[in-house]
Enzyme design. Structure first.
Site, PDB file in Angstrom:
ATOM      1  N   CYS A 121      -8.384  -2.269  -5.050  1.00 56.09           N
ATOM      2  CA  CYS A 121      -7.964  -1.233  -5.999  1.00 56.09           C
ATOM      3  C   CYS A 121      -9.137  -0.313  -6.339  1.00 56.09           C
ATOM      4  O   CYS A 121      -9.739   0.257  -5.438  1.00 56.09           O
ATOM      5  CB  CYS A 121      -7.367  -1.894  -7.240  1.00 56.09           C
ATOM      6  SG  CYS A 121      -6.629  -0.730  -8.394  1.00 56.09           S
ATOM      7  N   ASP A 157       3.819  -0.155  -3.415  1.00 56.14           N
ATOM      8  CA  ASP A 157       2.795  -0.064  -4.460  1.00 56.14           C
ATOM      9  C   ASP A 157       3.159   1.063  -5.422  1.00 56.14           C
ATOM     10  O   ASP A 157       3.204   2.226  -5.036  1.00 56.14           O
ATOM     11  CB  ASP A 157       1.426   0.219  -3.803  1.00 56.14           C
ATOM     12  CG  ASP A 157       0.267   0.022  -4.742  1.00 56.14           C
ATOM     13  OD1 ASP A 157       0.463   0.172  -5.957  1.00 56.14           O
ATOM     14  OD2 ASP A 157      -0.832  -0.300  -4.257  1.00 56.14           O
ATOM     15  N   HIS A 176       1.554  -3.702  -5.542  1.00 50.77           N
ATOM     16  CA  HIS A 176       0.122  -3.589  -5.786  1.00 50.77           C
ATOM     17  C   HIS A 176      -0.521  -4.959  -6.029  1.00 50.77           C
ATOM     18  O   HIS A 176      -1.620  -5.218  -5.537  1.00 50.77           O
ATOM     19  CB  HIS A 176      -0.107  -2.689  -7.002  1.00 50.77           C
ATOM     20  CG  HIS A 176      -1.530  -2.327  -7.224  1.00 50.77           C
ATOM     21  ND1 HIS A 176      -2.194  -1.403  -6.459  1.00 50.77           N
ATOM     22  CD2 HIS A 176      -2.452  -2.783  -8.116  1.00 50.77           C
ATOM     23  CE1 HIS A 176      -3.444  -1.285  -6.879  1.00 50.77           C
ATOM     24  NE2 HIS A 176      -3.623  -2.113  -7.879  1.00 50.77           N
TER      25      HIS A 176
END
Lengths: 138, 375
Positions: free
Chosen positions: B162, B320, B349
């Protein structure tokens, strides 16, 4: 001999239908909300809300700070300053500890983690060499 | 044969009987589950959160709230190149070490990797002045050096998730790699945004016409975790309710409940975003989108992702909703590596890296990719 009968369909499960409905509803509701939140009006409203919230938070912080100063108690900022100085002392100690460890010829901590051999090969290579080597290390 | 002896009326009655038996069976099963739900529901209310981040480790470096962990080896022979996990600034790193059997770190250790991880810790008020430069040009290089000193190896693979992926990519672009006298050998990023025009609702909400980032940071210092948590939840508002319904439905299932609680704990366990870093990412990345334009500077240096020449993989999630594919897809094309690939996997995600989906999909792929490049 083949069986001509069609494969029976699984029996209807009302609970499975309910679960499917929950999933579908979730997707639909998310889409509805996302469409709404993607508008400029929502962005403006949320900006106004954040503005009000941060203003409120700032007023509360300043009020609390004045109160603690009036009653002769440490404020959050005072504690923050103290923490910062403690951190600096802690870091300096760690550096000294590291230098001492180097000076006496010992790296790392008192109980170092086990040091395995760094010779591992990828599975594709181990498979290729396994017959000659006898047993692959694992 | 029995099929030949059955008459037309018997054959037409069979499906009806089957369906009735099927419904009766599902009703019986649901009644049993309802009973177990009430028992397990009491358990759910009365017990605390499950433990997380339990894989044995040593803290080998610390600075402020930063901790560099070295996980203890679980096999006798490891790959030569150590792995450094770089995590996001706004969430706790134990998402990669949820529980035994559900931990990417444990998986990598079992597969023979030497694993280190940077835990940024929870920013203190005085950390509000930290900027991306501090992380990319100071903290990460320092941790890389510690890994080098401790492992005795000249190079390291960075695996980053991320926003950690953004930090890893920025580090890689601004530092020489192993072939040029530097330390970086491989770079694996998961769900890393580079084109902030693709960030969907985040993009709309942070429009400078309505979102005054200066006032937020000037007034609050660090951005409170509640604000971040609320914004993530707002991306899928109905999913909170649906999640609770599914929890109730599966309350009889210990595995589901434990997994749900771990993930919920992590999702709610947000940490403050260092104020200056938030100002910088909001203005220069989210609002001006400078990275994709090739105009983003750190410490006065232009960030050119094509400087990344090491083997590179970018893993993105098909569903996501936090970093949509539109925001992540350009990364692989921007890096200059000859050995580069993008891998899209099913999942969202979080389920990309943790939970049953990750165990089946991402983890084995990551192992395979790293193993070939870690000798």
């Amino acid at each position: 001999m083949s069986d001509e009968r069609p494969t029976p369909s699984p029996p209807a499960d009302p609970f499975a239908a309910w679960r499917e409905w929950v999933t579908q509803s979730e997707h639909q509701m998310n889409k509805v909300f996302n469409d709404m939140m993607g508008t400029e009006q929502f962005a403006r409203a949320s900006g106004g809300w954040i503005e009000a919230m941060t203003m409120f938070q700032q007023t509360m912080n300043e009020g609390a700070q004045r109160y603690f100063q009036a009653v002769n108690l440490p404020t959050r900022n005072d504690l923050g300053d103290l923490a910062e100085r403690l951190t600096a002392v802690e870091e300096r100690l760690l550096r000294i500890e590291g230098l001492l460890a180097q000076a006496i010829g010992r790296k790392g901590d008192a109980n170092p983690a086990p040091r395995p051999a760094r010779t591992r090969r990828p599975p594709s290579e181990r498979k290729a060499t396994a017959p000659d080597e006898g047993s692959a290390s694992e | 044969m029995t099929t030949a002896s059955a008459g037309p009326s018997a054959r037409s009655a069979t499906p009806v009987l089957d369906a009735t038996a099927g419904v009766a069976e599902s009703v019986r099963r649901e009644m049993e589950r309802a009973f177990r739900r009430s028992v397990k529901g009491l358990e759910y209310i009365s017990t605390g959160d499950p433990g997380v981040g339990l894989t044995p480790k040593d803290t080998v470096h610390s600075r402020g709230t930063l901790r560099l962990y070295h996980y203890r080896a679980r096999v006798d022979e490891v790959y030569r190149t150590p792995i450094l996990l770089v995590m996001s600034l706004i969430s706790k790193p134990y998402i990669l070490d949820l529980a035994p059997g559900h931990s990417l770190i444990e998986f990598l250790l079992d597969r023979g990797f030497d694993v280190y991880m940077i835990d940024w810790g929870t920013p203190r008020p005085e950390d509000s002045r930290l900027r991306l430069e501090d992380y990319v040009l100071d903290f990460i290089p320092e941790c890389v050096e510690v890994v080098h000193e401790r492992s005795g190896e000249p190079d390291v693979s960075i695996v980053a998730y991320c926003m950690g992926g953004l930090l890893g990519a920025l580090y890689a672009a601004l530092h020489p790699d192993a072939s040029s006298g530097g330390r970086l050998r491989n770079l694996a990023c998961f769900t890393t945004p580079v084109d902030y025009d693709g960030m969907g609702l985040f993009r709309t909400w942070t429009d400078p016409a309505h979102f005054d980032v200066d006032r937020i940071v000037d007034r609050l210092g660090n951005v409170p975790p509640q604000m971040l948590y609320a914004s993530f939840n707002a991306l899928r508002p109905a999913s909170q309710v649906a999640g609770r319904v599914r929890l109730w439905d599966n309350m009889w299932n210990d595995e589901f409940v434990t997994s749900y609680r771990r993930l919920q704990r992590w999702a709610a366990d947000q940490i403050p975003f260092p104020g200056e870093c938030f100002r910088q990412t909001t203005k220069e990345l989210q609002q001006q989108n400078l990275l994709i334009k090739g105009e983003f500077r750190l410490g006065g240096r232009l960030v050119d992702l094509s400087n990344i020449k090491v083997p590179f993989i970018h893993v993105v999630a098909e569903h996501d909703h936090i970093v949509p594919y539109e925001a992540a897809r350009d990364l692989v094309g921007m890096v200059g590596s000859e050995d580069r690939q993008e891998l899209m996997l099913k999942g969202g995600h979080v389920s990309l890296v943790a939970g049953g989906n990750a165990v089946r999909r991402l983890w084995p792929r990551l192992e395979g990719w790293l193993a070939e490049r870690s000798v």
